[in-house]
Scaffold this motif. Structure first.
Motif, PDB file in Angstrom:
ATOM      1  N   VAL A 115       8.788  -0.463   1.836  1.00  0.00           N
ATOM      2  CA  VAL A 115       7.260  -0.825   1.263  1.00  0.00           C
ATOM      3  C   VAL A 115       6.592  -1.091   2.454  1.00  0.00           C
ATOM      4  O   VAL A 115       7.045  -1.964   3.527  1.00  0.00           O
ATOM      5  CB  VAL A 115       7.574  -2.333   0.383  1.00  0.00           C
ATOM      6  CG1 VAL A 115       6.153  -2.440  -0.068  1.00  0.00           C
ATOM      7  CG2 VAL A 115       8.629  -1.940  -0.928  1.00  0.00           C
ATOM      8  N   ALA A 116       5.377  -0.578   2.520  1.00  0.00           N
ATOM      9  CA  ALA A 116       4.461  -0.906   3.621  1.00  0.00           C
ATOM     10  C   ALA A 116       3.065  -1.529   3.001  1.00  0.00           C
ATOM     11  O   ALA A 116       2.800  -1.268   2.058  1.00  0.00           O
ATOM     12  CB  ALA A 116       4.179   0.199   4.362  1.00  0.00           C
ATOM     13  N   GLY A 117       2.660  -2.548   3.764  1.00  0.00           N
ATOM     14  CA  GLY A 117       1.401  -3.103   3.497  1.00  0.00           C
ATOM     15  C   GLY A 117       0.785  -3.943   4.457  1.00  0.00           C
ATOM     16  O   GLY A 117       1.239  -3.575   5.779  1.00  0.00           O
TER      17      GLY A 117
ATOM     18  N   VAL B 265      -2.654  -0.390   6.628  1.00  0.00           N
ATOM     19  CA  VAL B 265      -1.748   0.387   6.022  1.00  0.00           C
ATOM     20  C   VAL B 265      -2.381   1.286   5.263  1.00  0.00           C
ATOM     21  O   VAL B 265      -2.967   0.843   4.214  1.00  0.00           O
ATOM     22  CB  VAL B 265      -0.419  -0.135   5.793  1.00  0.00           C
ATOM     23  CG1 VAL B 265       0.549   0.992   5.239  1.00  0.00           C
ATOM     24  CG2 VAL B 265       0.414  -0.777   6.710  1.00  0.00           C
ATOM     25  N   THR B 266      -2.203   2.637   5.139  1.00  0.00           N
ATOM     26  CA  THR B 266      -2.758   3.764   4.275  1.00  0.00           C
ATOM     27  C   THR B 266      -1.935   4.502   3.647  1.00  0.00           C
ATOM     28  O   THR B 266      -1.723   4.919   2.499  1.00  0.00           O
ATOM     29  CB  THR B 266      -3.711   4.490   4.680  1.00  0.00           C
ATOM     30  OG1 THR B 266      -3.057   5.114   5.969  1.00  0.00           O
ATOM     31  CG2 THR B 266      -5.177   3.732   5.315  1.00  0.00           C
ATOM     32  N   ALA B 267      -0.455   4.558   4.389  1.00  0.00           N
ATOM     33  CA  ALA B 267       0.652   5.661   3.797  1.00  0.00           C
ATOM     34  C   ALA B 267       1.755   5.173   4.380  1.00  0.00           C
ATOM     35  O   ALA B 267       1.911   4.711   5.721  1.00  0.00           O
ATOM     36  CB  ALA B 267       0.136   6.948   4.082  1.00  0.00           C
TER      37      ALA B 267
ATOM     38  N   ASP C 142      -1.769  -8.414   9.975  1.00  0.00           N
ATOM     39  CA  ASP C 142      -0.813  -7.295  10.538  1.00  0.00           C
ATOM     40  C   ASP C 142      -0.085  -6.735   9.541  1.00  0.00           C
ATOM     41  O   ASP C 142      -0.121  -6.714   8.288  1.00  0.00           O
ATOM     42  CB  ASP C 142       0.678  -8.252  11.125  1.00  0.00           C
ATOM     43  CG  ASP C 142       0.436  -8.428  12.577  1.00  0.00           C
ATOM     44  OD1 ASP C 142      -0.625  -8.400  12.993  1.00  0.00           O
ATOM     45  OD2 ASP C 142       1.659  -8.959  13.050  1.00  0.00           O
ATOM     46  N   ALA C 143       0.254  -5.036   9.971  1.00  0.00           N
ATOM     47  CA  ALA C 143       1.126  -4.429   8.996  1.00  0.00           C
ATOM     48  C   ALA C 143       2.279  -4.961   8.888  1.00  0.00           C
ATOM     49  O   ALA C 143       2.901  -5.961   9.692  1.00  0.00           O
ATOM     50  CB  ALA C 143       1.196  -2.962   9.608  1.00  0.00           C
ATOM     51  N   PHE C 144       3.027  -4.654   7.572  1.00  0.00           N
ATOM     52  CA  PHE C 144       4.430  -4.828   7.614  1.00  0.00           C
ATOM     53  C   PHE C 144       5.399  -3.841   6.810  1.00  0.00           C
ATOM     54  O   PHE C 144       4.590  -3.097   6.202  1.00  0.00           O
ATOM     55  CB  PHE C 144       4.586  -6.258   6.889  1.00  0.00           C
ATOM     56  CG  PHE C 144       4.310  -5.946   5.273  1.00  0.00           C
ATOM     57  CD1 PHE C 144       5.095  -5.749   4.408  1.00  0.00           C
ATOM     58  CD2 PHE C 144       2.814  -6.486   4.739  1.00  0.00           C
ATOM     59  CE1 PHE C 144       4.941  -5.424   3.259  1.00  0.00           C
ATOM     60  CE2 PHE C 144       2.739  -6.296   3.470  1.00  0.00           C
ATOM     61  CZ  PHE C 144       3.826  -5.858   2.639  1.00  0.00           C
ATOM     62  N   LEU C 145       6.600  -3.817   7.166  1.00  0.00           N
ATOM     63  CA  LEU C 145       7.371  -2.804   6.599  1.00  0.00           C
ATOM     64  C   LEU C 145       8.745  -3.421   6.311  1.00  0.00           C
ATOM     65  O   LEU C 145       9.148  -4.349   6.873  1.00  0.00           O
ATOM     66  CB  LEU C 145       7.644  -1.667   7.581  1.00  0.00           C
ATOM     67  CG  LEU C 145       8.584  -0.574   7.164  1.00  0.00           C
ATOM     68  CD1 LEU C 145       7.841   0.101   6.161  1.00  0.00           C
ATOM     69  CD2 LEU C 145       8.598   0.445   8.344  1.00  0.00           C
TER      70      LEU C 145
ATOM     71  N   ARG D 269       0.840  -1.025   0.031  1.00  0.00           N
ATOM     72  CA  ARG D 269      -0.081  -0.042   0.172  1.00  0.00           C
ATOM     73  C   ARG D 269       0.769   1.193   0.032  1.00  0.00           C
ATOM     74  O   ARG D 269       0.376   2.291  -0.510  1.00  0.00           O
ATOM     75  CB  ARG D 269      -0.905   0.068   1.334  1.00  0.00           C
ATOM     76  CG  ARG D 269      -2.035  -1.033   1.126  1.00  0.00           C
ATOM     77  CD  ARG D 269      -3.105  -0.544   0.070  1.00  0.00           C
ATOM     78  NE  ARG D 269      -4.083  -1.630  -0.302  1.00  0.00           N
ATOM     79  CZ  ARG D 269      -4.183  -2.483  -0.977  1.00  0.00           C
ATOM     80  NH1 ARG D 269      -3.073  -2.689  -1.859  1.00  0.00           N
ATOM     81  NH2 ARG D 269      -4.974  -3.226  -1.360  1.00  0.00           N
ATOM     82  N   GLY D 270       1.855   1.284   0.356  1.00  0.00           N
ATOM     83  CA  GLY D 270       2.733   2.508   0.521  1.00  0.00           C
ATOM     84  C   GLY D 270       4.491   2.237   0.136  1.00  0.00           C
ATOM     85  O   GLY D 270       4.791   1.229   0.381  1.00  0.00           O
ATOM     86  N   ILE D 271       4.919   3.163  -0.497  1.00  0.00           N
ATOM     87  CA  ILE D 271       6.193   3.101  -1.084  1.00  0.00           C
ATOM     88  C   ILE D 271       7.234   4.493  -0.795  1.00  0.00           C
ATOM     89  O   ILE D 271       6.646   5.472  -1.084  1.00  0.00           O
ATOM     90  CB  ILE D 271       6.366   2.488  -2.321  1.00  0.00           C
ATOM     91  CG1 ILE D 271       7.827   1.802  -2.691  1.00  0.00           C
ATOM     92  CG2 ILE D 271       5.821   3.589  -3.232  1.00  0.00           C
ATOM     93  CD1 ILE D 271       7.926   0.980  -3.808  1.00  0.00           C
ATOM     94  N   ALA D 272       8.449   4.240  -0.498  1.00  0.00           N
ATOM     95  CA  ALA D 272       9.322   5.330  -0.286  1.00  0.00           C
ATOM     96  C   ALA D 272      10.711   4.790  -0.890  1.00  0.00           C
ATOM     97  O   ALA D 272      10.913   3.838  -0.758  1.00  0.00           O
ATOM     98  CB  ALA D 272       9.248   5.961   1.205  1.00  0.00           C
TER      99      ALA D 272
END
Length: 204
Positions: A137-139, A189-191, A162-165, A125-128
């Motif tokens: 990466v987050a999801g 996760v949203t951001a 669970d969220a993951f990073l 869901r999110g990337i930087a």
């Protein structure tokens, strides 16, 4: 995401098998699923597509740009053949979806694409990205664990979603660390953003 020249890079998904493709790295529409992720780069004046391509998988969730103009995309996929040779996870983890991470050059060539998922339902869901080209990466996931045993603060799911990073190497061949985040209930996760001065990651 917008680069230093004002060109825009965007991602999403489409059910159109006649989506306009320009310099496409992936041109095959997934007729079985009926929708597919896309990534496009629009010129600064909005008059031309620099590139426009499908990416295998039904959803492109987020995109960011590195300092060299490379685009980094995260989403989720039900396809089993999206990984490039040498990627960290070349085999679909199982379950309904795997997250995926892809990197495209400024001209739209596919640099790498890797799965990121276990045997359950995994969503990116999110990337930087940092100045060295590492992607973050987050999801969220209901997989009990991820393959290849990437080190992290917590390597197993605490219960339900669970969220993951995760941190992904510049060429997509390794994951220096991956951690689960969450309690015994459901987390999503949203951001995700990264502070370039400190390197700290903020996940919502």
């Amino acid at each position: 995401a917008v680069d230093s020249s004002g060109a825009l890079v965007g991602t999403g998904f489409t059910s159109a098998n006649d989506f306009p493709l320009v310099n496409a790295a992936w041109s095959t529409f997934d007729a079985l699923v009926g929708q597919i992720a896309f990534v496009l780069k629009l010129s600064a004046d909005g008059r031309a597509l620099v590139y426009s391509t499908y990416l295998s998988g039904p959803v492109g969730s987020a995109v960011t740009l590195g300092g060299a103009g490379n685009a980094y995309v995260v989403g989720d996929t039900t396809a089993t053949a999206v990984a490039t040779p040498g990627a960290w996870q070349t085999i679909y983890g199982g379950g309904f979806k795997d997250a995926f991470v892809a990197k495209l050059s400024p001209a739209g060539a596919l640099v790498y694409s890797t799965f990121l998922g276990g045997s359950g339902y995994d969503m990116g869901r999110g990337i930087a990205v940092d100045s060295l080209g590492y992607a973050y990466v987050a999801g969220y996931t209901d997989s009990a664990s991820f393959p290849n045993s990437a080190p992290g603060a917590r390597t197993t799911n605490n219960g339900r979603y669970d969220a993951f990073l995760a941190k992904v190497s510049q060429d997509g061949s390794s994951v220096p660390w991956l951690t689960f985040l969450g309690g015994t209930g459901n987390e999503s996760v949203t951001a995700l953003v990264r502070d370039p001065s400190s390197g700290k990651l903020y996940i919502a």
